[in-house]
Design a protein around this motif. Structure first.
Motif, PDB file in Angstrom:
ATOM      1  N   UNK A  99      19.111  18.086   5.765  1.00 50.38           N
ATOM      2  CA  UNK A  99      18.694  16.943   4.955  1.00 50.38           C
ATOM      3  C   UNK A  99      17.539  16.242   5.641  1.00 50.38           C
ATOM      4  N   UNK A 100      16.491  16.011   4.885  1.00 49.93           N
ATOM      5  CA  UNK A 100      15.317  15.346   5.425  1.00 49.93           C
ATOM      6  C   UNK A 100      14.993  14.099   4.608  1.00 49.93           C
ATOM      7  N   UNK A 101      14.520  13.093   5.302  1.00 49.53           N
ATOM      8  CA  UNK A 101      14.029  11.874   4.676  1.00 49.53           C
ATOM      9  C   UNK A 101      12.525  11.837   4.920  1.00 49.53           C
ATOM     10  N   UNK A 102      11.753  11.779   3.845  1.00 44.15           N
ATOM     11  CA  UNK A 102      10.294  11.824   3.928  1.00 44.15           C
ATOM     12  C   UNK A 102       9.770  10.429   3.610  1.00 44.15           C
ATOM     13  N   UNK A 103       9.196   9.769   4.608  1.00 41.98           N
ATOM     14  CA  UNK A 103       8.753   8.372   4.462  1.00 41.98           C
ATOM     15  C   UNK A 103       7.233   8.283   4.543  1.00 41.98           C
ATOM     16  N   UNK A 104       6.640   7.675   3.511  1.00 42.84           N
ATOM     17  CA  UNK A 104       5.194   7.486   3.477  1.00 42.84           C
ATOM     18  C   UNK A 104       4.819   6.070   3.877  1.00 42.84           C
ATOM     19  N   UNK A 105       3.695   5.949   4.562  1.00 44.37           N
ATOM     20  CA  UNK A 105       3.193   4.648   5.024  1.00 44.37           C
ATOM     21  C   UNK A 105       1.693   4.555   4.746  1.00 44.37           C
ATOM     22  N   UNK A 117       2.517   2.727  -4.040  1.00 47.03           N
ATOM     23  CA  UNK A 117       2.320   3.885  -4.918  1.00 47.03           C
ATOM     24  C   UNK A 117       1.699   5.060  -4.155  1.00 47.03           C
ATOM     25  N   UNK A 118       0.689   4.781  -3.357  1.00 45.60           N
ATOM     26  CA  UNK A 118       0.022   5.836  -2.594  1.00 45.60           C
ATOM     27  C   UNK A 118       0.971   6.463  -1.572  1.00 45.60           C
ATOM     28  N   UNK A 119       1.739   5.651  -0.888  1.00 45.26           N
ATOM     29  CA  UNK A 119       2.663   6.204   0.114  1.00 45.26           C
ATOM     30  C   UNK A 119       3.753   7.044  -0.549  1.00 45.26           C
ATOM     31  N   UNK A 120       4.202   6.643  -1.725  1.00 40.95           N
ATOM     32  CA  UNK A 120       5.205   7.430  -2.454  1.00 40.95           C
ATOM     33  C   UNK A 120       4.607   8.748  -2.935  1.00 40.95           C
ATOM     34  N   UNK A 121       3.372   8.735  -3.410  1.00 38.91           N
ATOM     35  CA  UNK A 121       2.720   9.985  -3.836  1.00 38.91           C
ATOM     36  C   UNK A 121       2.594  10.956  -2.681  1.00 38.91           C
ATOM     37  N   UNK A 122       2.255  10.440  -1.528  1.00 36.06           N
ATOM     38  CA  UNK A 122       2.148  11.302  -0.344  1.00 36.06           C
ATOM     39  C   UNK A 122       3.497  11.915   0.011  1.00 36.06           C
ATOM     40  N   UNK A 123       4.535  11.089   0.008  1.00 35.74           N
ATOM     41  CA  UNK A 123       5.873  11.583   0.328  1.00 35.74           C
ATOM     42  C   UNK A 123       6.322  12.627  -0.699  1.00 35.74           C
ATOM     43  N   UNK A 145       6.939   3.383   1.714  1.00 37.78           N
ATOM     44  CA  UNK A 145       6.970   2.017   2.225  1.00 37.78           C
ATOM     45  C   UNK A 145       5.661   1.282   1.998  1.00 37.78           C
ATOM     46  N   UNK A 146       4.589   2.003   1.753  1.00 38.73           N
ATOM     47  CA  UNK A 146       3.303   1.332   1.627  1.00 38.73           C
ATOM     48  C   UNK A 146       2.976   0.643   2.933  1.00 38.73           C
ATOM     49  N   UNK A 154       5.222   3.052  11.612  1.00 42.06           N
ATOM     50  CA  UNK A 154       3.789   3.376  11.604  1.00 42.06           C
ATOM     51  C   UNK A 154       3.015   2.400  10.722  1.00 42.06           C
ATOM     52  N   UNK A 155       1.778   2.147  11.072  1.00 46.67           N
ATOM     53  CA  UNK A 155       0.947   1.251  10.267  1.00 46.67           C
ATOM     54  C   UNK A 155      -0.370   1.932   9.926  1.00 46.67           C
ATOM     55  N   UNK A 156      -0.291   3.186   9.538  1.00 45.51           N
ATOM     56  CA  UNK A 156      -1.491   3.929   9.181  1.00 45.51           C
ATOM     57  C   UNK A 156      -1.177   4.889   8.045  1.00 45.51           C
ATOM     58  N   UNK A 157      -2.146   5.697   7.681  1.00 50.63           N
ATOM     59  CA  UNK A 157      -2.016   6.640   6.565  1.00 50.63           C
ATOM     60  C   UNK A 157      -1.242   7.876   6.989  1.00 50.63           C
TER      61      UNK A 157
END
Length: 164
Positions: A99-105, A117-123, A145-146, A154-157
């Protein structure tokens, strides 16, 4: 004698009434519970599936180095695909039901809605690629998380993949 109003006028009146009702909801006071006011906290929803640990927990360890995205982009590059192939080989060999959790920032300089929205699209792009590599879709959870994240996050792309 009453005259019938045109349909466009009725639709406009209904829309205006609904918008006034919705805007007034913001001013409705929320009653306190048992004489205490509810504390203001941020709640992150990770979806309906049970068994996932929040990425805000320091006990989670990344499954691979963070995937760095270009400013404003969400498409996977060749280097992203290579890193995800390594994750799939290492993780699926050890456990087919991993099981993996994929988190976008995203960085803090973006508007909050766009960042989320962008972080969710990446994830979701990472999740879709992992499904193509053999992961079961039910074992992959995403969260965007945006720029609304914990001080230690993390506080980057980037997209970080956490193994549960």
């Amino acid at each position: 004698m009453m005259t019938a109003l045109p349909a466009s006028t009725l639709r406009l009146s209904a829309a205006l009434g609904v918008s006034l009702l919705l805007t007034s909801c913001g001013t409705i006071p929320i009653p306190s519970v048992l004489g205490k006011s509810a504390p203001e906290t941020v709640v992150y929803a990770l979806g309906p599936r049970e068994g996932y640990t929040s990425p805000l927990s320091t006990s989670l360890k990344p499954a691979c180095p963070a995937l760095v995205f270009d400013d404003g982009g969400f498409l996977l590059t060749d280097s992203h695909q290579e890193a995800l192939s390594r994750v799939a080989k290492e993780t699926l060999v050890a456990n087919k039901k991993a099981r993996l959790l994929i988190a976008g920032y995203t960085p803090p300089n973006l508007p909050a809605d766009h960042a989320r929205s962008l972080s969710e699209r990446r994830a979701l792009a990472v999740r879709q690629h992992l499904i193509g590599l053999g992961f079961e879709a039910a074992n992959l959870q995403t969260v965007g998380f945006g720029n609304d994240f914990s001080p230690t996050g993390p506080s980057s792309d980037v997209v970080v993949i956490y193994q549960q």
